[in-house]
Write an enzyme that holds these catalytic residues in place. Structure first.
Site, PDB file in Angstrom:
ATOM      1  N   GLU A   1       0.843  -1.201   0.000  1.00 26.43           N
ATOM      2  CA  GLU A   1       0.000   0.000   0.000  1.00 26.43           C
ATOM      3  C   GLU A   1       0.877   1.249   0.000  1.00 26.43           C
ATOM      4  O   GLU A   1       1.884   1.315   0.718  1.00 26.43           O
ATOM      5  CB  GLU A   1      -0.884  -0.030   1.249  1.00 26.43           C
ATOM      6  CG  GLU A   1      -2.260   0.519   1.044  1.00 26.43           C
ATOM      7  CD  GLU A   1      -3.131  -0.342   0.142  1.00 26.43           C
ATOM      8  OE1 GLU A   1      -3.127  -0.104  -1.086  1.00 26.43           O
ATOM      9  OE2 GLU A   1      -3.811  -1.249   0.646  1.00 26.43           O
TER      10      GLU A   1
ATOM     11  N   GLY B   1     -16.623   5.089  -2.570  1.00 26.97           N
ATOM     12  CA  GLY B   1     -15.994   5.670  -1.384  1.00 26.97           C
ATOM     13  C   GLY B   1     -15.514   4.640  -0.378  1.00 26.97           C
ATOM     14  O   GLY B   1     -15.154   4.974   0.745  1.00 26.97           O
TER      15      GLY B   1
ATOM     16  N   SER C   1     -11.843   1.279  -5.508  1.00 27.76           N
ATOM     17  CA  SER C   1     -11.548   1.839  -6.832  1.00 27.76           C
ATOM     18  C   SER C   1     -12.738   1.948  -7.764  1.00 27.76           C
ATOM     19  O   SER C   1     -12.642   1.623  -8.952  1.00 27.76           O
ATOM     20  CB  SER C   1     -10.460   1.021  -7.533  1.00 27.76           C
ATOM     21  OG  SER C   1      -9.271   1.189  -6.866  1.00 27.76           O
TER      22      SER C   1
ATOM     23  N   GLU D   1      -7.357  10.491 -13.615  1.00 28.74           N
ATOM     24  CA  GLU D   1      -7.339  10.787 -12.170  1.00 28.74           C
ATOM     25  C   GLU D   1      -6.522  12.048 -11.897  1.00 28.74           C
ATOM     26  O   GLU D   1      -6.913  12.906 -11.123  1.00 28.74           O
ATOM     27  CB  GLU D   1      -6.704   9.639 -11.376  1.00 28.74           C
ATOM     28  CG  GLU D   1      -7.589   8.445 -11.172  1.00 28.74           C
ATOM     29  CD  GLU D   1      -8.624   8.630 -10.056  1.00 28.74           C
ATOM     30  OE1 GLU D   1      -8.615   9.662  -9.364  1.00 28.74           O
ATOM     31  OE2 GLU D   1      -9.463   7.722  -9.910  1.00 28.74           O
TER      32      GLU D   1
ATOM     33  N   ASP E   1      -4.485   0.764  -9.232  1.00 29.03           N
ATOM     34  CA  ASP E   1      -5.927   0.533  -9.379  1.00 29.03           C
ATOM     35  C   ASP E   1      -6.292   0.261 -10.837  1.00 29.03           C
ATOM     36  O   ASP E   1      -7.009  -0.693 -11.149  1.00 29.03           O
ATOM     37  CB  ASP E   1      -6.727   1.753  -8.891  1.00 29.03           C
ATOM     38  CG  ASP E   1      -6.374   2.137  -7.473  1.00 29.03           C
ATOM     39  OD1 ASP E   1      -5.719   1.331  -6.781  1.00 29.03           O
ATOM     40  OD2 ASP E   1      -6.742   3.249  -7.057  1.00 29.03           O
TER      41      ASP E   1
HETATM   42  C1  GLA Z   1      -5.225   4.757  -4.003  1.00 28.31           C
HETATM   43  C2  GLA Z   1      -4.462   5.126  -5.263  1.00 28.31           C
HETATM   44  C3  GLA Z   1      -3.476   4.030  -5.646  1.00 28.31           C
HETATM   45  C4  GLA Z   1      -2.601   3.649  -4.466  1.00 28.31           C
HETATM   46  C5  GLA Z   1      -3.440   3.401  -3.206  1.00 28.31           C
HETATM   47  C6  GLA Z   1      -2.596   3.181  -1.984  1.00 28.31           C
HETATM   48  O1  GLA Z   1      -6.047   3.642  -4.242  1.00 28.31           O
HETATM   49  O2  GLA Z   1      -5.342   5.353  -6.329  1.00 28.31           O
HETATM   50  O3  GLA Z   1      -2.697   4.430  -6.745  1.00 28.31           O
HETATM   51  O4  GLA Z   1      -1.610   4.592  -4.239  1.00 28.31           O
HETATM   52  O5  GLA Z   1      -4.318   4.463  -2.946  1.00 28.31           O
HETATM   53  O6  GLA Z   1      -1.842   2.016  -2.110  1.00 28.31           O
END
Ligand code: GLA
Length: 388
Positions: A36, A123, A127, A161, A173
């Protein structure tokens, strides 16, 4: 066609009675097992697509407009083709679809009718925005008859994004929702987008999400701040002589040696990036040998690092992880996604998932007075077209 798709086609016909022949596309949400906040630090991540998707029904129109319809929320709207390419501001609700269409070309000469129906909770950190963007890009490219390069598609989604939603996100994502495969997670090296699938034996383990109910918006949260802090740490380490292009390339021993010279914030962010990348690789290794207990321990360590070093957790997520730990059949648990809200993810023995869901719901309800949304994830396929 499944029932969701049939319902969507019907609603599309009602919303746009004069429209052309329809095609239906879908794009799933994603979970992330581990890795993460390392996808913008050149690290390894281990996401998987889930079997909950956003569906898009699309057809051409002769009105020289993009007409949008959200079947789930009953929202609709239209945008003139002339708006595209002009850098115009579009209504927030249509930000992702409009951003995707604007990115494809600035000289659209035909209109499209687009109806969406999402089965992905918004939310929650799974994703939904990447899914809406990706399904729009994929559907529109297919309507244009253009060939689709999947890595390029992921990069385009990331640009939407960044340029339209203002989130400086990584590529995890978008990559995950495109490359998802049934019963598989993917170990992705975010430096060069090379990846390998990891089989997940769903007869033995399940992944369960518990939604804290705190909705996070990455734009308003500290996501971009974290990213800037990581860049600052990288610049400092390079000045100190580290020969690295990304934070995650720093060897843990070199980090230990250089850490005392970093200011506290940069030290913590860099420690998270370096250790989390190591955990993702080790998790992948242990899972391949079926060492679920060892792998689960890394999930707890990941959570502690996100909470203490990266500082993106919240109280509700910390509690969810603590409550999960002593429950029967639980291998490990952590907060998932960008943080500041969203879900926890827990790896549970397959047969214990139902009881886990019941108990964690009870703990959450007792502490916060609300019943949290809990869902067991089935790992599914990436973006595609539904053929009649
Ligand atoms: C969000 C971002 C990803 C990633 C995560 C954390 O989902 O869109 O690119 O950085 O947070 O791992």
């Amino acid at each position: 066609m499944n029932d969701t798709a049939k319902k969507l086609i019907e609603a599309h016909g009602f919303a746009f009675p004069d429209t052309g022949p329809v095609r239906v596309f879908f794009c799933p949400g994603r979970i992330n097992l581990i890795g993460e906040h390392v996808d913008y630090n050149g690290g390894h991540v281990l996401p998987a697509a889930i079997d909950r998707a956003v569906y898009l029904c699309v057809s051409g129109n002769a009105h020289r407009r993009f007409r949008f319809n959200d079947t789930g929320f009953g929202a609709s709207g239209e945008l003139e083709l002339a708006l595209f390419g002009g850098g115009s501001v579009v209504p927030r609700v249509w930000l992702y679809p409009a951003g995707a269409l604007a990115l494809l070309r600035s000289d659209w000469d035909e209109g499209l009718d687009l109806s969406y129906l999402s089965a992905i909770p918004a939310g929650a950190g799974v994703s939904s925005s990447a899914a809406v963007t990706t399904v729009t890009l994929y559907g529109a490219l297919s309507m244009l008859g253009r060939p689709i390069d999947t890595a390029e598609l992921a990069r385009m989604g990331q640009r939407v994004e960044r340029e339209y939603a203002g989130v400086a996100c990584g590529i995890m994502d978008q990559f995950a929702v495109i490359h998802g495969r049934r019963d598989s997670a993917m170990l992705l090296d975010t430096r060069d987008l090379s990846f390998e699938y990891l089989h997940i034996d769903s007869s033995r383990i399940h992944f369960v999400l518990v939604n804290s109910g705190i909705r996070h918006s990455l734009r308003e949260s500290g996501y971009n701040d974290r990213r800037a802090e990581c860049e600052s740490a990288l610049a400092m380490l390079r000045e100190m002589g580290a020969k690295i292009a990304h934070l995650c390339e720093l060897h843990p021993a070199d980090f230990e040696r250089m850490a005392p010279e970093l200011p506290p914030v940069e030290r913590k962010r860099a420690r998270h990036a370096v250790t989390e990348n190591g955990r993702a690789l080790e998790f992948h290794r242990l899972m391949r040998f079926g060492d679920y207990k060892g792998a689960g321990g890394l999930l707890y360590a990941s959570h502690a690092s996100l909470r203490d070093d990266f500082e993106v957790s919240i109280e509700e997520l910390d509690r969810l992880v603590e409550w999960a730990a002593p429950l029967a059949g639980v291998y490990g648990s952590r907060m998932m996604g960008g943080g500041f809200g969203g879900c926890s993810i827990t790896m549970v023995e397959a047969g214990a998932a139902g009881e886990f869901a019941r108990k964690i719901t009870e703990s959450f309800r007792a502490a916060y007075g609300v019943v949290p949304e809990v869902f067991e994830c089935t790992i599914g396929e990436g973006v595609g077209e539904l053929v009649p």
